[in-house]
Design an enzyme around this catalytic site. Structure first.
Site, PDB file in Angstrom:
ATOM      1  N   GLY A 311       1.494 -26.089  -9.053  1.00 28.48           N
ATOM      2  CA  GLY A 311       0.772 -26.762 -10.126  1.00 28.48           C
ATOM      3  C   GLY A 311      -0.584 -27.224  -9.631  1.00 28.48           C
ATOM      4  N   GLU A 312      -1.079 -28.308 -10.172  1.00 29.28           N
ATOM      5  CA  GLU A 312      -2.330 -28.941  -9.757  1.00 29.28           C
ATOM      6  C   GLU A 312      -3.574 -28.108 -10.092  1.00 29.28           C
ATOM      7  OE1 GLU A 312      -1.988 -29.845  -5.554  1.00 29.28           O
ATOM      8  OE2 GLU A 312      -0.022 -30.783  -5.822  1.00 29.28           O
TER       9      GLU A 312
END
Length: 345
Positions: A311-312
């Site tokens: 993610g991120e």
């Protein structure tokens, strides 16, 4: 939507762009996806000589009430701890943004913690965590609309600083659960096919997650509208990403879509404003169960498949050099005519 007037890209230049690409010193079509990307970017920017400037990765963070039901192995405090970590550097998204020249913008959308001031984290908190959507709506429709506006406001900020290409990331323990719910709602793909291990559930954990989300769907008592369903089962960080994507397209920016969670956000945004698709590039196809099905449903293909599940915004940022290559191709390659090379196929 009332907040966003997203116009389809003007296709008048398409023939001229394709002609330029086809007459570069290479066999027609031989640079594959680079040619497709160059065409899209030229159409968005309405030019034969596109440019990318001041790329930004906007990372929204928030907590989720559904975590109370044991749908993830990540404890809730990881959200604020990682957000703080991002602000100091040294996390996955930090080194990727540093490597590829991205500005990392951190936003507290609804973390269940009082983040200290002066940490470089923008306070857009709606409240501390959504509610548990097994028992009622995660957020109200008013809160959902507030999130759209606040996500848009962050994009306005980076656009004013010269950014014309943006990716979005997220941090929120348990947020694959609302993402799976959005995927099911937006595609009618069976819920079981939308659910995966997230941060590391084992097979029994995945079965429990499916049970919780199935009962949540059965317990839905809203008005049946799309906005109501997105609010009922969503997350603050996800809704802000939706608003950010919509504003970016409205401003004529390129939107790089990250992995599973951001694909859910993209699908929600595109359901509200279908012309968003003209501005979106999909950076990464991850290994979260359902993501490949999601991309196939949307009729898109991602640049990379690196088995990332961080993610991120990590997959989107990793894809950026390929997007740069597409721009460099159309700007820097010679044409057959310019260098007196016989055109070959």
């Amino acid at each position: 939507m009332e907040l966003f007037d997203i116009k389809p890209v003007d296709k008048v230049m398409q023939h001229a762009i394709i002609d330029k690409i086809d007459n570069l010193t290479k066999p027609k079509g031989s640079l594959g996806m680079l040619e497709e990307l160059a065409l899209k970017i030229c159409l968005v920017q309405q030019t034969l000589s596109p440019r990318l400037s001041h790329p930004c990765n906007i990372l929204f963070a928030a907590d989720h009430g559904i975590i109370e039901e044991g749908v993830t192995v990540s404890p809730k405090e990881v959200t604020w701890q990682q957000l703080s970590h991002f602000s100091h550097g040294g996390a996955g998204i930090n080194f990727l943004c540093d490597q590829h020249g991205f500005r990392l913008v951190l936003v507290d959308a609804g973390v269940d913690y009082d983040i200290p001031a002066n940490r470089g984290i923008i306070d857009m908190k709606v409240r501390r965590s959504t509610s548990n959507f097994l028992k009622g709506p995660a957020m109200s429709t008013d809160e959902f609309m507030i999130c759209l506006e606040r996500g848009a406001r962050i994009v306005d900020m980076v656009h004013a600083d010269g950014c014309n290409i943006v990716s979005f990331g997220e941090m929120g323990s348990g947020n694959t659960s609302p993402s799976s719910m959005w995927m099911h709602i937006l595609t009618d793909i069976p819920l079981a096919d939308c659910i995966g291990p997230g941060a590391g559930l084992n097979s029994s954990g995945v079965s429990h997650k499916l049970d919780v989300l199935t009962r949540s769907l059965e317990n839905y008592q809203g008005d049946g509208t799309l906005i109501d369903k997105l609010a009922w089962f969503g997350g603050f960080e996800m809704a802000m990403a939706v608003g950010g994507m919509l504003r970016a397209a409205q401003l004529g920016m390129i939107v790089i879509v990250d992995g599973f969670i951001m694909t859910s956000c993209y699908a929600a945004a595109a359901a509200l404003a279908p012309s968003l698709s003209d501005y979106a590039i999909f950076g990464h196809s991850g290994d979260e169960a359902g993501h490949a099905k999601f991309l196939k449903f949307l009729g898109v293909k991602a640049i990379l498949h690196l088995s990332l599940r961080l993610g991120e915004g990590s997959g989107a940022v990793c894809a950026y050099p390929i997007i740069q290559s597409a721009v460099n191709m159309i700007n820097n390659m010679d044409s057959f005519k310019a260098v007196s090379v016989t055109k070959y196929f």
